[in-house]
Design an enzyme around this catalytic site. Structure first.
Site: not given
Length: 184
Positions: A89, A132, A135
């Site tokens: 990441c 993603e 996130h």
């Protein structure tokens, strides 16, 4: 367009769920442009808006020659078949850990014209789409690791040269000196 700095693990913006985009204007266009430029740097597969400090539900991707973005993404489908492999990441630089993800993923969302978009893929693209979207939900992939690996990852992060823990809030009723913006 601007190459934006990456927010590092420990910043509260990374664990705060993002807000859906409701205005499709020049500010949203600028954010998408910045995400696309920032993800184009070598070694980058994906980038969520909160990784550049923006709490909106947008991410960009750059996987095996496919470059794009999705606004207001949602996981629409995940295969039961899984893939095992090291995951990294940008917000946890230079540290990689074994993580399990679905082998195939489909994300739906919209583009800058608020038109429907679907992105799907296997392997690295599937991993990117899941990573993603996590996130944007306020989850860093470290949380998905098995308990022993997560413990090792957190120890490695604390020992890294880039980690700066968040400052604890000042206790209620404490006045800072004027040099720090408080009362004199």
């Amino acid at each position: 367009m601007t190459m934006r700095p990456i927010v590092r693990f420990g910043d509260p913006v990374l664990v705060t769920p993002t807000t859906p985009v409701t205005r499709f204007d020049k500010h949203t266009r600028a954010l998408v442009d910045d995400l696309l430029e920032t993800v184009e740097a070598p070694g980058r597969a994906g980038l969520a808006a909160n990784q550049i400090g923006v709490g909106l539900r947008v991410f960009s991707y750059n996987v095996e020659g496919r470059i794009g973005y999705v606004i207001n993404p949602r996981i629409a489908e995940l295969s039961e078949e899984v893939q095992e492999g090291d995951e990294g990441c940008l917000s946890v630089p230079r540290l990689w850990y074994p993580a399990t993800r679905a082998e195939y993923a489909v994300v739906t969302g919209v583009d800058l014209r608020n038109e429907p978009v679907t992105v799907e893929g296997t392997g690295l693209m599937a991993r990117c789409l899941q990573h993603e979207t996590d996130h944007l939900d306020g989850m860093v992939y470290i949380e998905r690791l098995d308990p022993q690996t997560r413990k090792r990852a957190l120890r490695d992060i604390r020992r890294s040269d880039w980690f700066m823990p968040a400052e604890p809030p000042e206790p209620a009723g404490v006045q800072l000196p004027s040099a720090f913006g408080g009362a004199s």
